[in-house]
Motif scaffolding. Structure first.
Motif, PDB file in Angstrom:
ATOM      1  N   VAL A  61       0.697  -1.204  -0.129  1.00 26.15           N
ATOM      2  CA  VAL A  61      -0.318   0.261  -0.220  1.00 26.15           C
ATOM      3  C   VAL A  61       1.601   1.452   0.053  1.00 26.15           C
ATOM      4  N   TYR A  62       0.164   2.172  -0.650  1.00 28.60           N
ATOM      5  CA  TYR A  62       1.330   3.447  -0.996  1.00 28.60           C
ATOM      6  C   TYR A  62       0.135   4.486  -0.759  1.00 28.60           C
ATOM      7  N   ASP A  63       0.479   5.476  -0.357  1.00 30.70           N
ATOM      8  CA  ASP A  63      -0.311   6.999  -0.396  1.00 30.70           C
ATOM      9  C   ASP A  63       0.018   7.655  -1.515  1.00 30.70           C
ATOM     10  N   ILE A  64      -0.937   7.685  -2.772  1.00 31.74           N
ATOM     11  CA  ILE A  64      -1.181   9.076  -3.488  1.00 31.74           C
ATOM     12  C   ILE A  64      -0.080  10.258  -3.666  1.00 31.74           C
ATOM     13  N   THR A  65      -0.989  10.840  -2.016  1.00 21.73           N
ATOM     14  CA  THR A  65      -0.379  12.065  -1.723  1.00 21.73           C
ATOM     15  C   THR A  65       1.146  12.231  -0.866  1.00 21.73           C
ATOM     16  N   ASN A  66       1.749  10.895  -1.172  1.00 18.83           N
ATOM     17  CA  ASN A  66       3.170  10.923  -0.474  1.00 18.83           C
ATOM     18  C   ASN A  66       4.041  10.310  -1.646  1.00 18.83           C
ATOM     19  N   PRO A  67       4.843  10.921  -2.108  1.00 18.79           N
ATOM     20  CA  PRO A  67       5.760   9.897  -3.461  1.00 18.79           C
ATOM     21  C   PRO A  67       6.914   9.248  -2.705  1.00 18.79           C
TER      22      PRO A  67
END
Length: 201
Positions: A61-67
């Motif tokens: 999982v990644y955060d689309i607001t956190n590159p």
């Protein structure tokens, strides 16, 4: 949380690993998922890596607001593969979820095009999701479960095929041994006939 069909705004970091079960229907099959949520923070990562062994798939999982969280996907994959001891690493299914798709586009730092291209190159199943609004979560898990089941069936078929091939080889060896023994016995019998100067029917 996905397994409980609810979202909690009270976030607590995972220490070691959290475990839960979730039943979903995928391809007309009822599948029970055993979900191990391992620590994402670096100081806790060593506590969770032991739970990678024996996993049937991996969800990143990644955060689309956190590159940076997106850039770390390759590292997470590498860490998982080194610890999971998979029987067939090349076919290990990965699901990548880009969380927070509910936010305004102005806040987004990782574009859908960039993420999609990356995941296609890596062979990952990819969805943009919202844990808050329950968008695409179950669809993502259903998709990866389909891959897991297909992979397991291929591996089971390979195991059965290898076992059958081994049995055939061993059976062939036994036949060859029996044939050679028979020939030796035949030669021995003939030798005895000659030495004994007897005539056998």
């Amino acid at each position: 949380m996905f397994e409980h069909n609810k979202f909690s705004a009270q976030f607590k970091p995972t220490i070691g690993a959290d475990f839960s079960n979730k039943e979903i229907v995928a391809d007309d099959r009822l599948v029970t998922l055993q979900i191990w949520d391992t620590a994402g923070q670096e100081r806790f990562q060593s506590l969770g890596s032991a739970f990678y062994r024996g996993a049937d798939c991996c969800v990143l999982v990644y955060d689309i607001t956190n590159p940076l969280s997106f850039a770390n996907l390759v590292t997470w994959k590498s860490t998982f593969m080194s610890k999971s001891e998979s029987k067939d690493p090349a076919t290990m299914p990965f699901l990548v979820l880009g969380n927070k798709c509910d936010v305004d586009e102005g806040i987004r730092k990782v574009t859908s095009l960039e993420a999609k291209r990356f995941c296609e190159e890596q062979g990952f199943v990819w969805f943009e999701v919202s844990a808050k609004d329950n968008i695409n979560i179950e669809q993502g898990f259903r998709s990866i479960v389909t891959r897991v089941v297909e992979r397991q069936e291929r591996l089971n078929g390979k195991i059965l095929g290898d076992a059958a091939e081994k049995a055939n080889v061993e059976g062939g060896k036994q036949s060859a041994v029996a044939s050679n023994t028979s020939r030796r016995m035949t030669r021995s019998t003939k030798t005895k006939v000659v030495l004994g100067e007897q005539t056998l029917s």
